[in-house]
Design an enzyme around this catalytic site. Structure first.
Site, mmCIF file in Angstrom:
data_model
loop_
_atom_site.group_PDB
_atom_site.id
_atom_site.type_symbol
_atom_site.label_atom_id
_atom_site.label_comp_id
_atom_site.label_asym_id
_atom_site.label_seq_id
_atom_site.Cartn_x
_atom_site.Cartn_y
_atom_site.Cartn_z
ATOM 1 N N ARG A 70 1.046 -1.120 -0.032
ATOM 2 C CA ARG A 70 0.055 0.013 -0.031
ATOM 3 C C ARG A 70 0.839 1.001 0.130
ATOM 4 O O ARG A 70 1.830 1.309 0.694
ATOM 5 C CB ARG A 70 -0.856 -0.069 1.131
ATOM 6 C CG ARG A 70 -2.049 1.071 1.395
ATOM 7 C CD ARG A 70 -2.926 0.966 2.414
ATOM 8 N NE ARG A 70 -3.610 -0.130 2.568
ATOM 9 C CZ ARG A 70 -3.804 -1.163 3.614
ATOM 10 N NH1 ARG A 70 -3.315 -0.490 4.752
ATOM 11 N NH2 ARG A 70 -4.406 -2.020 3.644
ATOM 12 N N ARG A 179 -2.228 0.828 17.959
ATOM 13 C CA ARG A 179 -2.858 0.019 16.997
ATOM 14 C C ARG A 179 -2.720 0.957 15.858
ATOM 15 O O ARG A 179 -2.464 2.258 16.016
ATOM 16 C CB ARG A 179 -4.335 -0.306 17.602
ATOM 17 C CG ARG A 179 -5.059 -1.330 16.664
ATOM 18 C CD ARG A 179 -4.553 -2.845 17.111
ATOM 19 N NE ARG A 179 -5.427 -3.964 16.569
ATOM 20 C CZ ARG A 179 -5.529 -4.229 15.394
ATOM 21 N NH1 ARG A 179 -4.906 -3.674 14.352
ATOM 22 N NH2 ARG A 179 -6.560 -5.102 15.018
ATOM 23 N N LYS A 180 -3.544 0.786 14.763
ATOM 24 C CA LYS A 180 -3.572 1.487 13.589
ATOM 25 C C LYS A 180 -4.004 2.766 13.928
ATOM 26 O O LYS A 180 -4.935 2.811 14.838
ATOM 27 C CB LYS A 180 -4.117 0.750 12.377
ATOM 28 C CG LYS A 180 -5.453 0.587 12.863
ATOM 29 C CD LYS A 180 -6.622 -0.059 11.738
ATOM 30 C CE LYS A 180 -6.647 -1.516 11.363
ATOM 31 N NZ LYS A 180 -7.434 -1.968 10.519
ATOM 32 N N GLY A 435 -16.249 -9.362 2.520
ATOM 33 C CA GLY A 435 -16.147 -10.952 2.463
ATOM 34 C C GLY A 435 -15.990 -11.363 3.834
ATOM 35 O O GLY A 435 -15.853 -12.499 3.772
ATOM 36 N N CYS A 440 -13.734 -4.380 5.772
ATOM 37 C CA CYS A 440 -12.652 -3.181 5.321
ATOM 38 C C CYS A 440 -13.569 -2.636 4.064
ATOM 39 O O CYS A 440 -13.020 -1.578 3.800
ATOM 40 C CB CYS A 440 -11.764 -4.269 4.541
ATOM 41 S SG CYS A 440 -10.650 -5.001 5.789
ATOM 42 N N GLY A 441 -14.648 -3.128 3.445
ATOM 43 C CA GLY A 441 -15.220 -2.299 2.531
ATOM 44 C C GLY A 441 -16.242 -1.454 3.200
ATOM 45 O O GLY A 441 -17.370 -1.073 2.312
#
Lengths: 539, 72
Positions: A70, A179-180, A435, A440-441
Site C-alpha cells: 500500500r 494500534r492502527k 467478504g 474493510c469495504g
C-alpha cells in the site's frame, strides 16, 4: 526526539506490544535489502508482521511469499511523475493490478521480496512512500481530494495535510502506537473525507472570536469501523488552522501514551474515547495545547460520500475538475499510464484519488473538456457512470485476503452492472460488499451493505451467500445500517436486490434518498418485503 | 496456516453454533460433518450449514457464542 515508553514496564502487555518494544516496526525497512538479497525463505516468520510498517502484507496463502503493498497518497494528490511511477510498478512487478483504496491510497499485489528495494527506490525518487501505510502507526492522511480547487471548501488544506503527513512519516517517536491510527483533514463542506469513521478528524468549522469570524477546524475523535464500529464524537474545541500539526501531535501523543496496549482487540483510539468520553479527552488534550476555544459552528452540507462525478467548476476561473468512476476501484497499469498522459495533455498532469475508490483529473481548461472526454479510455472509466456502478464499493475479497469467505470485487461489479440494466432510480443507492465481518469495504455506512458467507445446503451443495444491511449514512453525525434477516444465495442476489429496489422505487417519494426511505418506512416493513421476495425461492 | 471457523448449523427446528479447526474452508466443512456425526447419537437432519467467520490460529484464538449478541 526520544521519549519514554511509559507502558514498557506493564507486565500485562500483549505479545505484539512486547515484540514492538524489542524492535520498532520501521526498523524492518533496514532489513529488507538483506531479505531481498537472500530470498523469501530468509525472512523469519516472526518478522512477517513487521513488514506492515513498510506498507507490505503477505497475500493469501502467506507461505507463497507474495506481498500486497500500500502506498500513501495524502489527500489523494498525485503528480504526473508519481502516477507514471505507480503505473510502472504495477506493470513491471504487480501483474498490472492497480487498486485505489477507501482511504485514497494505491495498492499493488503479487510483489516478491527481491523486487521491493527497486520499488522503494522508484517511490522515493518521486516523493512517495509506503512506510506507515499499514501497521500500528499514523497511516496515510485522508483529505479533500479537490482541496485547492474546491469552490465550496472553507480553505485549502493541501499544505496542512502535507505538513502533518511529513511530520509523522518515518517518525520513530510515533511509530509504536497501540494500534492502527487513521487521521483525516478536510474542509470540504460535504464531508468528503468520511470524518466520523477516522480515529481523529479535522473538520470544517467557523467561530466568531473577538468580533471576527475565524475559519478553522473542529476535532472529531474515536471513530472506526471493523467488527465493532464507532462513530467519532466532536470535541468541544475550535482549532486555528495554524495549530493543526500541534493538535495532531497532541492527539497522537495521547493515543500513544494512554491508549490501551494489554488487549490488542481493544487498542484502537475508539476504545479509549468510549471509556473517557470527549470531555475527559479534551482535558487531557489541553494539558498539551493549553486552553482551546470552545467549538464554533459547522457549516456542513449534505454528505457526498466522496463522490465527484461529472465536470465541475474550480475556484480558479476557467478551469474544471472532472470526476471519473473507476469500477470497484481497480485499474490496469496501461490504463493508469494513459490517464497520466491525458492529464498531462489537458491538465497539469495531476490525478487525485478519492476514498470512494474513484479518481479526478483537475485543472482542465473549460475549452478542452470535450476533447478530453472523447479519449477512448473514458468509455470504461466514465464521467457519468450508471448509478449502481458509480456507487459500488467492495473490499479485496477472497482473491487476495486471508480472512474473506467469498468473492467480492468481481461479484459487486456484476451486481452493479445487472442492477443498472434492470432498474432506474432518481437517487443513487450506495452499495458496499464485504467478504467477512471485519468490514474493510465499510459495509456499515452503505445504503445497502452486503456481507458474504459460505453456505452448504441439505443436498450438500456449497454456495456463496449474502446478508443484506440497510440504512447506513454519515449524514448528521452518522448512523450504521441494520441487518435484514435472510441469506441470499449469490446466484439469486441480483433478482432479490432488483425486487427490493423496485419496492423502493414504487414506494419512495420523489427525490427521497434510500436512507430517508428506510427511516420513514422502518426496518420491520423492509423485512416483511424481503421475506415476501425470498418466499418463492424458498418454497 | 490454520484457521478457527465459526459455523451456524440448522438442524431440524434448531440452530447450533459450531467451531471447527481446519487448514482451509473445504476442510472445515468436511470436519464439521465428522464432528456432527460424533456428537449426535442419531445422524442429525442438517438443513443448512453457514460459514460465518474464520480467524487465523495463532497461539490463542476463539469465538464467543451468544444467541442474542452474535457480533455480526
Amino acid at each position: 526526539m526520544a521519549y519514554v515508553k511509559q507502558w514498557a514496564e506493564n507486565e500485562k502487555l500483549n505479545k505484539t506490544e512486547i515484540a514492538k518494544l524489542e524492535k520498532d516496526g520501521l526498523k524492518i525497512i533496514d532489513d529488507i535489502p538483506y531479505y531481498a538479497e537472500n530470498g523469501f525463505d530468509s525472512i523469519p516468520k516472526e518478522q512477517w508482521d513487521l513488514f506492515k510498517w513498510a506498507g507490505l502484507y503477505l497475500q493469501r496463502p502467506k507461505e507463497d511469499g507474495y506481498f500486497m503493498m500500500r502506498v500513501n497518497v495524502p489527500s489523494g494528490i498525485l503528480t504526473k511523475p508519481q502516477v507514471e511511477t505507480l503505473a510502472g510498478i504495477a506493470k513491471d512487478y504487480g501483474r498490472g493490478v492497480f487498486d485505489i483504496t477507501t482511504r485514497q491510497a494505491i495498492q499493488f499485489h503479487w510483489l516478491e521480496i527481491q523486487q521491493i528495494p527497486d520499488i522503494f527506490k522508484r517511490l522515493e525518487a518521486v516523493g512517495l512512500s509506503s512506510a506507515g501505510a499499514c501497521g500500528d502507526i499514523t497511516r496515510t492522511i485522508v483529505g479533500n481530494p479537490i482541496t485547492g480547487l474546491d469552490p465550496d471548501e472553507l480553505f485549502d488544506t493541501s499544505a496542512i495535510v502535507k505538513e502533518v503527513y511529513d511530520y509523522f512519516q518515518r517518525n520513530e517517536d510515533f511509530s509504536n502506537l497501540p494500534r492502527k491510527y487513521k487521521l483525516s483533514i478536510s474542509t470540504n463542506l460535504k464531508n468528503a473525507s468520511n470524518a466520523e469513521i477516522n480515529c481523529a478528524s479535522f473538520t470544517p468549522a467557523v467561530k466568531v472570536i473577538d468580533g471576527v469570524e475565524k475559519k478553522g477546524f473542529h476535532l472529531k475523535v474515536g471513530g472506526g469501523l471493523s467488527a465493532r464500529p464507532y462513530l467519532a464524537q466532536t470535541v468541544d474545541a475550535f482549532i486555528d488552522p495554524e495549530r493543526t500539526l500541534e493538535v495532531a501531535i497532541a492527539v497522537t501523543t495521547i493515543f500513544r501514551d494512554y491508549g490501551y496496549r494489554e488487549k490488542r482487540h481493544l487498542a484502537r483510539l475508539k476504545f479509549l474515547i468510549a471509556d473517557w468520553g470527549v470531555e475527559k479527552f479534551k482535558e487531557k488534550l489541553e494539558e498539551f495545547t493549553g486552553p482551546l476555544p470552545s467549538k464554533g459552528e459547522e457549516p456542513v452540507e449534505e454528505w457526498n460520500a466522496g463522490y465527484f462525478y461529472g465536470v465541475h467548476d474550480q475556484k480558479q476561473e476557467g478551469l474544471k475538475f472532472l470526476g471519473f468512476n473507476v469500477p470497484v476501484g481497480r485499474l490496469d497499469a496501461e490504463e493508469v499510464f494513459e490517464l497520466a498522459r491525458i492529464s498531462g495533455k489537458y491538465g497539469n498532469g495531476e490525478i487525485r484519488t478519492c476514498n470512494s475508490q474513484n479518481l479526478i483529473i483537475p485543472n482542465v481548461p473549460a475549452e478542452m473538456v470535450d476533447e478530453l472526454l472523447a479519449e477512448p479510455i473514458f468509455e470504461r472509466v466514465t464521467i457519468n457512470p450508471n448509478s449502481f456502478m458509480g456507487h459500488a464499493v467492495s473490499c479485496t475479497g477472497i482473491e487476495y485476503c486471508n480472512l474473506a469467505l467469498v468473492e467480492t470485487k468481481e461479484r459487486m461489479r456484476h451486481v452493479a452492472l445487472e442492477l443498472d440494466n434492470r432498474i432506474e432510480l432518481d437517487v443513487p443507492v450506495r452499495m458496499h460488499m464485504v467478504g467477512c465481518p471485519n468490514s474493510c469495504g465499510q459495509r456499515q455506512i452503505a445504503d445497502i451493505g452486503l456481507q458474504g458467507m459460505k453456505v452448504r445446503n441439505k443436498e450438500k451443495q456449497m454456495i456463496e451467500a449474502y446478508e443484506i444491511y440497510v440504512g447506513g449514512t454519515l449524514n448528521a453525525g452518522g448512523q450504521f445500517n441494520e441487518k435484514l434477516k435472510g441469506k441470499i444465495p449469490a446466484e439469486e442476489l441480483n433478482d432479490v436486490l432488483v425486487n427490493l429496489l423496485q419496492y423502493f422505487k414504487a414506494e419512495k417519494n420523489a427525490g427521497e434518498s434510500f436512507f430517508d426511505f428506510v427511516q420513514r418506512v422502518g426496518i420491520d416493513t423492509l423485512q416483511v418485503q424481503l421475506d415476501s421476495i425470498l418466499e418463492p425461492a424458498a418454497s | 496456516m490454520a484457521y478457527l471457523y465459526r459455523f451456524d448449523v440448522s438442524i431440524g427446528e434448531k440452530n447450533v453454533i459450531a467451531v471447527i479447526y481446519a487448514d482451509d474452508d473445504e476442510g472445515a466443512f468436511q470436519h464439521l460433518d465428522v464432528e456432527l456425526e460424533k456428537f449426535y447419537l442419531k445422524e442429525p437432519d442438517v438443513n443448512e450449514i453457514t460459514l460465518r467467520e474464520k480467524k487465523r490460529i495463532v497461539k490463542k484464538s476463539g469465538f464467543i457464542l451468544d444467541e442474542d449478541e452474535k457480533g455480526w
